[in-house]
Scaffold this motif. Structure first.
Motif, PDB file in Angstrom:
ATOM      1  N   MET A 194       0.660  -1.103  -0.074  1.00 38.98           N
ATOM      2  CA  MET A 194       0.006   0.244   0.131  1.00 38.98           C
ATOM      3  C   MET A 194       0.958   1.280   0.105  1.00 38.98           C
ATOM      4  N   PRO A 195       0.306   2.207  -0.744  1.00 39.58           N
ATOM      5  CA  PRO A 195       1.291   3.447  -0.710  1.00 39.58           C
ATOM      6  C   PRO A 195       1.457   4.038   0.629  1.00 39.58           C
ATOM      7  N   LYS A 196       2.487   4.898   0.919  1.00 41.09           N
ATOM      8  CA  LYS A 196       2.739   5.515   2.247  1.00 41.09           C
ATOM      9  C   LYS A 196       2.904   6.895   2.158  1.00 41.09           C
ATOM     10  N   GLU A 197       2.516   7.696   1.043  1.00 38.79           N
ATOM     11  CA  GLU A 197       2.745   8.887   0.972  1.00 38.79           C
ATOM     12  C   GLU A 197       1.810   9.874   1.603  1.00 38.79           C
ATOM     13  N   ASN A 198       0.745   9.298   2.273  1.00 40.71           N
ATOM     14  CA  ASN A 198      -0.260   9.990   3.228  1.00 40.71           C
ATOM     15  C   ASN A 198      -0.247   9.470   4.557  1.00 40.71           C
ATOM     16  N   CYS A 199       0.806   9.051   5.157  1.00 38.53           N
ATOM     17  CA  CYS A 199       1.081   8.618   6.419  1.00 38.53           C
ATOM     18  C   CYS A 199       1.656   9.292   7.284  1.00 38.53           C
ATOM     19  N   LEU A 200       1.401   8.995   8.619  1.00 41.38           N
ATOM     20  CA  LEU A 200       2.128   9.685   9.918  1.00 41.38           C
ATOM     21  C   LEU A 200       2.340   8.456  10.646  1.00 41.38           C
ATOM     22  N   SER A 224     -10.486   7.579  12.401  1.00 41.36           N
ATOM     23  CA  SER A 224     -12.146   7.025  11.673  1.00 41.36           C
ATOM     24  C   SER A 224     -12.777   8.358  11.328  1.00 41.36           C
ATOM     25  N   ARG A 225     -13.172   9.106  12.412  1.00 45.66           N
ATOM     26  CA  ARG A 225     -13.892  10.362  12.076  1.00 45.66           C
ATOM     27  C   ARG A 225     -13.471  11.371  10.934  1.00 45.66           C
ATOM     28  N   ILE A 226     -12.252  11.503  10.939  1.00 44.98           N
ATOM     29  CA  ILE A 226     -11.692  12.360   9.942  1.00 44.98           C
ATOM     30  C   ILE A 226     -11.665  11.809   8.678  1.00 44.98           C
ATOM     31  N   ALA A 227     -11.543  10.212   8.520  1.00 47.09           N
ATOM     32  CA  ALA A 227     -11.444   9.837   7.257  1.00 47.09           C
ATOM     33  C   ALA A 227     -13.054   9.563   6.715  1.00 47.09           C
ATOM     34  N   LYS A 257     -14.495  11.408   3.279  1.00 51.99           N
ATOM     35  CA  LYS A 257     -15.175   9.984   2.172  1.00 51.99           C
ATOM     36  C   LYS A 257     -13.919   9.538   1.797  1.00 51.99           C
ATOM     37  N   ALA A 258     -12.858   8.904   2.624  1.00 55.88           N
ATOM     38  CA  ALA A 258     -11.485   8.275   2.117  1.00 55.88           C
ATOM     39  C   ALA A 258     -11.691   7.265   3.127  1.00 55.88           C
ATOM     40  N   ASP A 259     -10.676   6.231   2.867  1.00 57.15           N
ATOM     41  CA  ASP A 259     -10.277   5.115   3.609  1.00 57.15           C
ATOM     42  C   ASP A 259      -9.056   5.407   4.454  1.00 57.15           C
ATOM     43  N   TRP A 260      -8.787   4.535   5.423  1.00 58.26           N
ATOM     44  CA  TRP A 260      -7.563   4.845   6.180  1.00 58.26           C
ATOM     45  C   TRP A 260      -7.176   3.317   6.925  1.00 58.26           C
ATOM     46  N   TRP A 261      -6.145   3.388   7.221  1.00 58.01           N
ATOM     47  CA  TRP A 261      -5.734   2.071   7.693  1.00 58.01           C
ATOM     48  C   TRP A 261      -4.382   2.145   8.693  1.00 58.01           C
ATOM     49  N   ILE A 262      -3.973   1.245   9.472  1.00 53.30           N
ATOM     50  CA  ILE A 262      -2.974   1.357  10.651  1.00 53.30           C
ATOM     51  C   ILE A 262      -2.149   0.249  10.095  1.00 53.30           C
ATOM     52  N   ASP A 263      -0.664   0.653   9.987  1.00 52.81           N
ATOM     53  CA  ASP A 263       0.488  -0.265  10.333  1.00 52.81           C
ATOM     54  C   ASP A 263       1.246  -0.221  11.342  1.00 52.81           C
ATOM     55  N   GLY A 289       6.453   3.222  17.023  1.00 47.85           N
ATOM     56  CA  GLY A 289       5.248   3.713  16.888  1.00 47.85           C
ATOM     57  C   GLY A 289       4.102   3.134  15.864  1.00 47.85           C
ATOM     58  N   THR A 290       3.233   3.870  15.686  1.00 48.50           N
ATOM     59  CA  THR A 290       2.147   3.126  14.874  1.00 48.50           C
ATOM     60  C   THR A 290       1.918   4.117  13.424  1.00 48.50           C
ATOM     61  N   ARG A 291       1.816   3.438  12.448  1.00 48.61           N
ATOM     62  CA  ARG A 291       1.777   4.281  11.291  1.00 48.61           C
ATOM     63  C   ARG A 291       0.027   4.554  11.059  1.00 48.61           C
ATOM     64  N   PHE A 292      -0.492   5.686  10.624  1.00 52.31           N
ATOM     65  CA  PHE A 292      -1.768   6.108  10.535  1.00 52.31           C
ATOM     66  C   PHE A 292      -1.620   6.400   8.898  1.00 52.31           C
ATOM     67  N   CYS A 293      -2.404   5.753   8.101  1.00 49.54           N
ATOM     68  CA  CYS A 293      -2.364   5.958   6.532  1.00 49.54           C
ATOM     69  C   CYS A 293      -3.704   6.418   6.158  1.00 49.54           C
ATOM     70  N   PHE A 294      -3.896   7.443   5.102  1.00 49.57           N
ATOM     71  CA  PHE A 294      -5.195   8.055   4.680  1.00 49.57           C
ATOM     72  C   PHE A 294      -5.074   8.045   3.161  1.00 49.57           C
ATOM     73  N   GLU A 295      -6.049   7.786   2.613  1.00 48.81           N
ATOM     74  CA  GLU A 295      -6.279   7.698   0.974  1.00 48.81           C
ATOM     75  C   GLU A 295      -6.014   9.289   0.861  1.00 48.81           C
ATOM     76  N   ASP A 296      -6.606  10.258   1.381  1.00 43.32           N
ATOM     77  CA  ASP A 296      -6.606  11.703   1.069  1.00 43.32           C
ATOM     78  C   ASP A 296      -5.572  12.403   1.953  1.00 43.32           C
ATOM     79  N   ALA A 297      -4.834  13.139   1.062  1.00 40.67           N
ATOM     80  CA  ALA A 297      -3.941  13.923   1.718  1.00 40.67           C
ATOM     81  C   ALA A 297      -4.376  15.151   2.792  1.00 40.67           C
ATOM     82  N   LYS A 298      -5.429  15.513   2.449  1.00 38.15           N
ATOM     83  CA  LYS A 298      -6.112  16.585   3.370  1.00 38.15           C
ATOM     84  C   LYS A 298      -6.523  15.854   4.656  1.00 38.15           C
TER      85      LYS A 298
END
Length: 70
Positions: free
Chosen positions: A1-7, A24-27, A31-37, A42-51
């Motif tokens: 999965m791409p990691k360009e929108n991850c913190l 979850s609320r922000i995503a 109207k975008a998906d999100w996931w955790i790795d 720490g923990t990586r939070f990734c979002f489909e949307d840069a905003k």
């Protein structure tokens, strides 16, 4: 999965639960998906949307939880 929108966030327990809920609320609002790795540290939070990622970074700052691009 791409990691360009991850913190990467260093949090545990209730802080991590709080951040999951906020992610979850922000995503949902974006109207975008999100996931955790898992990250090395720490923990990586990734979002489909840069905003959504930027909004999550602001949320982390408001809670005093450090985060960095990852």
């Amino acid at each position: 999965m791409p990691k360009e929108n991850c913190l990467i966030v260093v949090a545990a327990g209730r802080q991590l639960d709080l951040l999951r809920g906020e992610a979850s609320r922000i995503a949902r609002g974006a109207k975008a998906d999100w996931w955790i790795d898992r990250a090395e540290v720490g923990t990586r939070f990734c979002f489909e949307d840069a905003k959504a990622k930027e909004s999550f970074a602001l949320t982390c700052d408001s809670f005093g939880i450090p985060c960095k691009d990852g």
